[in-house]
Design an enzyme around this catalytic site. Structure first.
Site, PDB file in Angstrom:
ATOM      1  N   GLU A 259      -3.972  -9.611   3.704  1.00  0.00           N
ATOM      2  CA  GLU A 259      -4.769  -9.270   4.883  1.00  0.00           C
ATOM      3  C   GLU A 259      -5.897 -10.262   5.161  1.00  0.00           C
ATOM      4  O   GLU A 259      -6.155 -10.612   6.321  1.00  0.00           O
ATOM      5  CB  GLU A 259      -5.353  -7.848   4.734  1.00  0.00           C
ATOM      6  CG  GLU A 259      -4.364  -6.727   5.006  1.00  0.00           C
ATOM      7  CD  GLU A 259      -3.485  -6.397   3.814  1.00  0.00           C
ATOM      8  OE1 GLU A 259      -2.694  -5.443   3.896  1.00  0.00           O
ATOM      9  OE2 GLU A 259      -3.582  -7.095   2.787  1.00  0.00           O
TER      10      GLU A 259
ATOM     11  N   GLU B  37       0.832  -1.206   0.000  1.00  0.00           N
ATOM     12  CA  GLU B  37       0.000   0.000   0.000  1.00  0.00           C
ATOM     13  C   GLU B  37       0.869   1.260   0.000  1.00  0.00           C
ATOM     14  O   GLU B  37       0.483   2.283  -0.586  1.00  0.00           O
ATOM     15  CB  GLU B  37      -0.951  -0.033   1.185  1.00  0.00           C
ATOM     16  CG  GLU B  37      -2.020  -1.117   1.011  1.00  0.00           C
ATOM     17  CD  GLU B  37      -2.982  -1.227   2.171  1.00  0.00           C
ATOM     18  OE1 GLU B  37      -4.173  -0.943   1.988  1.00  0.00           O
ATOM     19  OE2 GLU B  37      -2.533  -1.623   3.272  1.00  0.00           O
TER      20      GLU B  37
END
Length: 249
Positions: A123, A103
């Site tokens: 995740e 990210e």
């Protein structure tokens, strides 16, 4: 010191250096990244930046044991992903850029990757959701179905495929990402900095409304899993180094 900086003329290189944890982001690293990127933005003698990790890893993302610390006033999560920048920033990726590490890459303007680089969003394998921009920046940077695969399976994307899909600007041999990123940043610095900043801010303005919707949707997704049994199980399984036992609640 988990963040170091070095100047190459008008280019500031910011290095994440916590190799024992594959540069996983803890509160000290968030604070260091924020300070370094504030320097990049505030010093008129700096016209471009490079964000790098160590030769073995860019970043494994959030330290799930220590946590990443609070979002910063200027940079948001990790001191990076919600930053209002006018100074170009190049990611130099060696090894894994996983979870929040990926990210951070998505929050940069250009990406140089070595053939050792791997990008992943694991995740959901921990009962979590990607909450630092990947839910909307991923489908923007990659074909939508590829972003879906990364988000839903956690499977990594290797450097060559990332380059073929347009995520990576320069693909280089292992160990050469930082030097190639500095060279690209210096090429940026050959142009007028006022025009560079104006161009970056104009491009950001085009996506500003979309980004606000993206952050709101991300908050909704995070709220849906916060306090869930599966989230607790995913983190516990990670700490215990075992496979999780999902209960779907």
């Amino acid at each position: 010191m988990t963040i170091t900086t070095e100047r190459f003329g008008r280019v500031l290189v910011v290095r994440m250096e916590r190799p024992a944890r594959r540069n996983a982001i803890d509160p000290a690293m968030t604070a260091g990244l924020d300070a370094a990127l504030n320097e990049l933005e505030d010093d008129p003698d700096l016209w471009a930046g490079v964000l790098a990790g160590t030769p073995e890893a860019f970043s494994a993302g959030t330290d799930l044991v220590a946590g990443p610390g609070e979002p910063t006033a200027r940079g948001g999560n990790y001191g990076v992903v919600r930053r209002d920048r006018g100074t170009p920033l190049v990611a130099a990726v060696e090894g894994p850029a996983y979870g929040g590490g990926f990210e951070i890459v998505l929050a940069c303007d250009m990406v140089v990757a070595s053939r050792s680089a791997r990008f992943a969003l694991p995740e959901t394998a921990r009962g979590l959701v990607a909450n630092c921009g990947a839910l909307f920046r991923g489908p923007r940077a990659l074909p939508r179905n590829v972003a879906h695969e990364m988000l839903l399976t956690g499977a990594p994307l290797d450097a060559e495929r990332a380059w073929s899909l347009g995520l990576v600007n320069r693909l280089v041999e292992a160990g050469e990402a930082e030097a190639a990123a500095v060279e690209l940043a210096q090429r940026v610095c050959a142009n007028a900095p006022v025009a560079q900043r104006a161009s970056l801010r104009a491009m950001a303005a085009v996506f500003a409304e979309q980004d606000e919707r993206g952050w709101a949707a991300t908050d909704t997704a995070h709220a849906a899993i916060a306090g869930s049994a599966d989230m607790a199980e995913g983190i516990a399984a990670f700490r215990d180094k075992r496979d999780p036992r999902w209960v779907n609640r």
